[in-house]
Scaffold this motif. Structure first.
Motif, PDB file in Angstrom:
ATOM      1  N   CYS A   1     -54.691 -50.546  29.965  1.00 54.21           N
ATOM      2  CA  CYS A   1     -54.407 -49.676  31.080  1.00 54.21           C
ATOM      3  C   CYS A   1     -54.472 -48.118  30.883  1.00 54.21           C
ATOM      4  N   MET A   2     -54.363 -47.599  31.712  1.00 52.73           N
ATOM      5  CA  MET A   2     -54.650 -46.095  31.650  1.00 52.73           C
ATOM      6  C   MET A   2     -55.824 -45.500  31.391  1.00 52.73           C
ATOM      7  N   GLN A   3     -57.135 -46.167  31.500  1.00 55.40           N
ATOM      8  CA  GLN A   3     -58.296 -45.580  31.233  1.00 55.40           C
ATOM      9  C   GLN A   3     -58.548 -44.481  32.136  1.00 55.40           C
ATOM     10  N   SER A   4     -58.050 -44.583  33.223  1.00 61.01           N
ATOM     11  CA  SER A   4     -58.436 -43.608  34.464  1.00 61.01           C
ATOM     12  C   SER A   4     -57.925 -42.312  34.096  1.00 61.01           C
ATOM     13  N   ILE A   5     -56.703 -42.355  33.020  1.00 56.28           N
ATOM     14  CA  ILE A   5     -56.532 -40.641  32.792  1.00 56.28           C
ATOM     15  C   ILE A   5     -56.904 -40.276  31.200  1.00 56.28           C
TER      16      ILE A   5
ATOM     17  N   THR B   1     -46.061 -54.410  35.583  1.00 52.38           N
ATOM     18  CA  THR B   1     -46.333 -53.144  35.316  1.00 52.38           C
ATOM     19  C   THR B   1     -47.846 -52.953  35.317  1.00 52.38           C
ATOM     20  N   THR B   2     -48.275 -53.654  34.287  1.00 55.24           N
ATOM     21  CA  THR B   2     -49.731 -53.380  33.779  1.00 55.24           C
ATOM     22  C   THR B   2     -50.360 -53.995  34.997  1.00 55.24           C
ATOM     23  N   ASP B   3     -50.097 -55.123  35.955  1.00 48.10           N
ATOM     24  CA  ASP B   3     -50.627 -55.377  36.926  1.00 48.10           C
ATOM     25  C   ASP B   3     -50.722 -54.196  37.995  1.00 48.10           C
ATOM     26  N   ARG B   4     -49.526 -53.739  38.383  1.00 51.98           N
ATOM     27  CA  ARG B   4     -49.524 -52.626  39.226  1.00 51.98           C
ATOM     28  C   ARG B   4     -50.456 -51.345  38.970  1.00 51.98           C
ATOM     29  N   VAL B   5     -50.397 -50.933  37.568  1.00 45.56           N
ATOM     30  CA  VAL B   5     -51.139 -49.936  37.229  1.00 45.56           C
ATOM     31  C   VAL B   5     -52.484 -50.092  37.117  1.00 45.56           C
ATOM     32  N   GLN B   6     -53.017 -51.594  36.966  1.00 45.73           N
ATOM     33  CA  GLN B   6     -54.434 -51.514  37.128  1.00 45.73           C
ATOM     34  C   GLN B   6     -54.841 -51.433  38.480  1.00 45.73           C
ATOM     35  N   GLN B   7     -53.914 -52.059  39.380  1.00 48.83           N
ATOM     36  CA  GLN B   7     -54.060 -52.030  40.955  1.00 48.83           C
ATOM     37  C   GLN B   7     -54.065 -50.510  41.221  1.00 48.83           C
ATOM     38  N   ILE B   8     -53.802 -49.680  40.892  1.00 50.08           N
ATOM     39  CA  ILE B   8     -53.797 -48.211  41.147  1.00 50.08           C
ATOM     40  C   ILE B   8     -55.154 -47.638  40.561  1.00 50.08           C
TER      41      ILE B   8
ATOM     42  N   GLU C   1     -49.463 -38.220  37.357  1.00 55.82           N
ATOM     43  CA  GLU C   1     -48.162 -38.291  38.405  1.00 55.82           C
ATOM     44  C   GLU C   1     -48.146 -39.378  39.258  1.00 55.82           C
ATOM     45  N   ASP C   2     -49.483 -40.310  39.486  1.00 57.25           N
ATOM     46  CA  ASP C   2     -49.603 -41.365  40.197  1.00 57.25           C
ATOM     47  C   ASP C   2     -49.071 -42.669  39.332  1.00 57.25           C
ATOM     48  N   LEU C   3     -48.966 -42.508  38.125  1.00 63.69           N
ATOM     49  CA  LEU C   3     -48.642 -43.565  37.003  1.00 63.69           C
ATOM     50  C   LEU C   3     -47.338 -43.463  36.470  1.00 63.69           C
ATOM     51  N   LEU C   4     -46.893 -42.325  36.532  1.00 67.17           N
ATOM     52  CA  LEU C   4     -45.370 -42.014  35.684  1.00 67.17           C
ATOM     53  C   LEU C   4     -44.643 -42.949  36.239  1.00 67.17           C
ATOM     54  N   PRO C   5     -44.250 -43.356  37.632  1.00 68.08           N
ATOM     55  CA  PRO C   5     -43.294 -44.361  37.867  1.00 68.08           C
ATOM     56  C   PRO C   5     -43.252 -45.496  37.343  1.00 68.08           C
ATOM     57  N   TYR C   6     -44.392 -45.817  36.764  1.00 71.41           N
ATOM     58  CA  TYR C   6     -44.522 -47.206  36.222  1.00 71.41           C
ATOM     59  C   TYR C   6     -44.645 -47.006  34.637  1.00 71.41           C
TER      60      TYR C   6
ATOM     61  N   ALA D   1     -40.640 -58.089  31.958  1.00 67.55           N
ATOM     62  CA  ALA D   1     -41.446 -58.127  33.243  1.00 67.55           C
ATOM     63  C   ALA D   1     -41.744 -56.863  33.567  1.00 67.55           C
ATOM     64  N   LEU D   2     -41.028 -55.884  33.344  1.00 67.56           N
ATOM     65  CA  LEU D   2     -41.520 -54.218  33.637  1.00 67.56           C
ATOM     66  C   LEU D   2     -41.947 -53.655  32.418  1.00 67.56           C
ATOM     67  N   GLY D   3     -42.531 -52.469  32.539  1.00 67.21           N
ATOM     68  CA  GLY D   3     -42.709 -51.575  31.558  1.00 67.21           C
ATOM     69  C   GLY D   3     -44.076 -51.751  30.636  1.00 67.21           C
ATOM     70  N   MET D   4     -44.438 -50.730  30.127  1.00 66.49           N
ATOM     71  CA  MET D   4     -45.789 -50.667  29.420  1.00 66.49           C
ATOM     72  C   MET D   4     -45.427 -50.670  27.913  1.00 66.49           C
TER      73      MET D   4
END
Length: 151
Positions: free
Chosen positions: A55-59, A70-77, A87-92, A108-111
């Motif tokens: 995850c977080m390759q985009s940044i 969490t990883t599913d949601r981050v990858q979706q974003i 800032e888009d990813l910080l909530p996750y 279930a949640l968290g990086m």
């Protein structure tokens, strides 16, 4: 060298190629001395090296983590947005979310940092025992190498 190192033979291989040392993370996460909840450690033991994702390759801060909501949601974003900002990813990706998993055992949640060395994580044990296993594995690798060279 770091990333995916969790066996003594890998340490010897890295040092043979010129590394001064290795970084080991995932293999030590299940040590008795680590303050993470027993259920968190058990989730790592139950997981395999294919239960991680990047995850977080985009940044430009690529992070390997245990697959979860969490990883599913981050990858979706990252897939849906052409331009992703931290800032888009910080909530996750907030460290507080991960600390909650350590405290409660709910993975279930968290990086949740976990590498491909999950392949070598099989029980909760004292860190001294993990280090002794790494040393034994390293010595076995050296002995194999010496036998091969003598052929």
């Amino acid at each position: 060298i770091g990333g995916g190192v969790g066996h003594g033979a890998q340490i010897i291989a890295a040092m043979t190629m010129g590394a001064a040392g290795v970084v080991i993370g995932t293999r030590f996460l299940v040590a008795e001395e680590i303050w993470a909840h027993k259920r968190y450690k058990q989730a790592l033991i139950d997981a395999t090296e294919t239960d991680t994702t990047l995850c977080m390759q985009s940044i430009r801060n690529t992070f390997r983590a245990l697959k979860n909501q969490t990883t599913d949601r981050v990858q979706q974003i990252e897939k849906e947005q052409s331009q992703v900002d931290i800032e888009d990813l910080l909530p996750y990706i907030s460290g507080e979310i991960g600390r909650t998993a350590y405290k409660t055992g709910d993975t279930a949640l968290g990086m949740l940092s976990a590498g491909q060395a999950l392949a070598f994580v099989n029980k909760i044990e004292p860190i001294a025992d993990i280090v002794a296993s790494l040393e034994r594995e390293a010595n076995q690798a050296i002995a194999r190498s010496q036998r091969i060279r003598s052929l």
